[in-house]
Write a protein that holds these residues in place. Structure first.
Motif, short mmCIF file in Angstrom:
data_model
loop_
_atom_site.label_atom_id
_atom_site.label_comp_id
_atom_site.label_asym_id
_atom_site.label_seq_id
_atom_site.Cartn_x
_atom_site.Cartn_y
_atom_site.Cartn_z
N ILE A 28 8.69 -1.61 5.51
CA ILE A 28 7.87 -0.82 4.59
C ILE A 28 8.73 0.18 3.84
O ILE A 28 8.65 0.30 2.61
CB ILE A 28 6.74 -0.11 5.37
CG1 ILE A 28 5.75 -1.15 5.93
CG2 ILE A 28 6.02 0.90 4.48
CD1 ILE A 28 4.73 -0.56 6.89
N ASP A 29 9.59 0.89 4.56
CA ASP A 29 10.43 1.92 3.92
C ASP A 29 11.37 1.30 2.90
O ASP A 29 11.57 1.85 1.81
CB ASP A 29 11.23 2.67 4.98
CG ASP A 29 10.36 3.54 5.89
OD1 ASP A 29 9.18 3.79 5.52
OD2 ASP A 29 10.84 3.94 6.96
N ALA A 30 11.96 0.14 3.24
CA ALA A 30 12.90 -0.51 2.32
C ALA A 30 12.18 -0.97 1.06
O ALA A 30 12.73 -0.88 -0.06
CB ALA A 30 13.56 -1.70 3.00
N THR A 31 10.96 -1.45 1.20
CA THR A 31 10.19 -1.88 0.03
C THR A 31 9.88 -0.70 -0.87
O THR A 31 10.02 -0.78 -2.10
CB THR A 31 8.88 -2.55 0.48
OG1 THR A 31 9.18 -3.64 1.36
CG2 THR A 31 8.10 -3.07 -0.71
N VAL A 32 9.48 0.42 -0.29
CA VAL A 32 9.19 1.63 -1.07
C VAL A 32 10.43 2.11 -1.80
O VAL A 32 10.39 2.43 -3.00
CB VAL A 32 8.62 2.73 -0.15
CG1 VAL A 32 8.51 4.05 -0.91
CG2 VAL A 32 7.26 2.33 0.40
N GLN B 186 0.83 -1.21 0.00
CA GLN B 186 0.00 0.00 0.00
C GLN B 186 0.86 1.26 0.00
O GLN B 186 0.52 2.26 -0.65
CB GLN B 186 -0.94 -0.01 1.20
CG GLN B 186 -2.03 -1.08 1.11
CD GLN B 186 -2.82 -1.25 2.39
OE1 GLN B 186 -2.31 -0.96 3.48
NE2 GLN B 186 -4.06 -1.71 2.28
N ALA B 187 1.98 1.21 0.70
CA ALA B 187 2.89 2.36 0.71
C ALA B 187 3.53 2.56 -0.66
O ALA B 187 3.71 3.69 -1.12
CB ALA B 187 3.96 2.15 1.78
N VAL B 188 3.88 1.46 -1.34
CA VAL B 188 4.46 1.56 -2.67
C VAL B 188 3.44 2.17 -3.64
O VAL B 188 3.78 3.00 -4.50
CB VAL B 188 4.90 0.17 -3.17
CG1 VAL B 188 5.26 0.21 -4.66
CG2 VAL B 188 6.09 -0.33 -2.35
N ARG B 189 2.19 1.80 -3.49
CA ARG B 189 1.15 2.27 -4.41
C ARG B 189 0.93 3.78 -4.33
O ARG B 189 0.38 4.37 -5.26
CB ARG B 189 -0.16 1.53 -4.15
CG ARG B 189 -0.16 0.10 -4.67
CD ARG B 189 -1.52 -0.33 -5.17
NE ARG B 189 -2.54 -0.24 -4.13
CZ ARG B 189 -3.83 -0.50 -4.35
NH1 ARG B 189 -4.25 -0.87 -5.54
NH2 ARG B 189 -4.70 -0.42 -3.35
N GLN B 190 1.33 4.38 -3.24
CA GLN B 190 1.23 5.84 -3.16
C GLN B 190 2.15 6.51 -4.17
O GLN B 190 1.89 7.64 -4.60
CB GLN B 190 1.57 6.31 -1.74
CG GLN B 190 0.56 5.85 -0.69
CD GLN B 190 0.92 6.30 0.70
OE1 GLN B 190 1.75 7.22 0.88
NE2 GLN B 190 0.33 5.69 1.72
#
Length: 419
Positions: A355-359, A251-255
């Motif tokens: 989450i941050d690393a994935t983004v 969901q964070a990436v989708r932003q």
């Protein structure tokens, strides 16, 4: 640990080395077995195939699987097999604990004595197998595959965690050799009081997991455009896998990249909840081994949030498929990932760091491509893993023989065995 290695060095002879080439009769005791889908069942299948290929004989002891009957095609149906009664594991439909079967095992082992008993699971069947083998003076190898103590936290039995830990230590200290999948875990188990712990890693089948299986047709089926990203997680859909954290990373990436897809491969008790809570997530259900390689290779980034793994076979399979992995710095990820070379490591249990690393990875397509090339070079063959396992079988045989001689000589010589 040092006493064990001193004994080995002092006791090896040319005859021993010659003896290690003879075929062994191995009894494999496990409470989960193919076609059940989990890491222990997969390892059991690989071990059996490897032993047979090397010319050894295998006898399987396992629970009868749900809905199994004699007319149904079952894995390794042509091998000598002792089926025992089982009960379902709460929260894990389709997987069973084997019930204690000491009398049946003693009868079978007196009729044909195995050279070594390899116990893969610590349930009631496994415990009765260890006690019976110990009573008969059989060499015992114990496999540590599941953090049952950590599972108590996810299934509302956290107050039992220390009790479960104590049980696991007592169980494995009845074995001559215990096998853990990573050096980190071996050290942690020894710190808890477990003895004779060695490392048996896991291999990867490059015939199944390889970048060549990337499928444009599968990506189209997922609704993915040419330059869109696919995040992937493979494994049992269960509470201890922290799949909500994987969804939060997506969901964070989708932003930043709104057309990014998340694909979860596998079945399990969390399937319905995930499907209803996150309708935009692609849930494939269980996938056959034949198709699994294409699912891995057709993704762009593997996100693994589980904190209950003893190894994590899926991490190695993703890497071999040319898919970089974002995961916590432990188990297979710690052993296999070179940070920002073939994947990204984040501090254990730090949800926001995951989450941050994935983004950040999703926003750097060139780095993703470079990591993918290095990822495909990662992994160890099952053949080399099985060679190590067979060597450990022979060492267990020596240790059991040494313990037997010590008991005949007198109790003062038994201290080094810790059995």
């Amino acid at each position: 640990m040092n006493n064990e290695h001193d004994f080995q060095a002092a006791s090896r002879t040319p005859d021993d080395l010659h003896d290690q080439r003879r075929p062994l009769r191995v009894c494999l005791v496990t409470e989960t077995f193919p076609p059940e889908v989990n890491g222990v069942a997969m390892t059991a299948g690989r071990v059996i195939n490897g032993l047979l290929a090397a010319g050894h004989k295998v006898h399987i002891v396992r629970p009868r699987q749900p809905e199994e009957d004699r007319t149904q095609l079952v894995s390794f149906a042509d091998l000598p097999t002792t089926l025992v009664r089982g009960i379902g594991v709460p929260g894990y439909n389709g997987i069973r604990f084997g019930l204690p079967s000491g009398k049946a095992l003693e009868k079978a082992w007196r009729q044909q004595r195995p050279d070594v008993v390899h116990v893969l699971t610590e349930g009631p069947l496994g415990y009765s197998a260890v006690r019976t083998a110990q009573r008969l003076g059989l060499p015992i190898v114990g496999g540590y595959h599941t953090h049952f103590d950590r599972y108590t936290e996810h299934y509302r039995f956290g107050f039992l965690r220390q009790t479960v830990t104590n049980y696991m230590v007592r169980f494995h200290n009845r074995c001559h050799i215990n096998l853990a999948p990573t050096h980190e875990l071996a050290e942690a188990l020894m710190a808890q009081g477990m003895q004779q712990v060695r490392v048996m890693s896991r291999g990867v089948d490059r015939g199944l997991f390889h970048p060549q299986y990337r499928s444009a047709a599968l990506r189209t089926q997922w609704g993915v455009g040419k330059d869109d990203l696919v995040l992937l997680c493979v494994g049992r859909l269960a509470a201890e896998k922290q799949l909500d954290w994987v969804v939060q990373a997506w969901q964070a990436v989708r932003q930043h990249k709104p057309y990014t897809k998340l694909v979860l491969v596998g079945g399990g008790p969390e399937y319905q909840r995930l499907a209803s809570s996150y309708p935009d997530v692609i849930l494939t259900g269980p996938v056959s081994s034949h198709d699994l390689g294409a699912h891995y290779a057709s993704a762009d980034l593997f996100v693994f949030a589980s904190m209950s793994e003893t190894f994590g076979n899926v991490v190695q399979e993703a890497l071999a498929s040319g898919v970089p992995v974002v995961g916590f710095d432990y188990a297979a990820a710690k052993e296999l990932i070179r940070h920002e070379v073939n994947g990204i490591l984040v501090p254990f249990g730090n949800r926001q760091a995951l989450i941050d690393a994935t983004v950040q990875a999703a926003q750097k397509p060139q780095m993703l491509r470079q990591m993918a090339r290095h990822a495909a070079e990662t992994g160890r063959s099952w053949k080399s893993v099985l060679n190590d396992l067979i060597a450990n079988y022979h060492d267990a045989i020596e240790l059991a023989s040494y313990a037997d001689r010590s008991m005949q000589d007198g109790p003062h010589t038994q201290a080094t065995q810790h059995l």
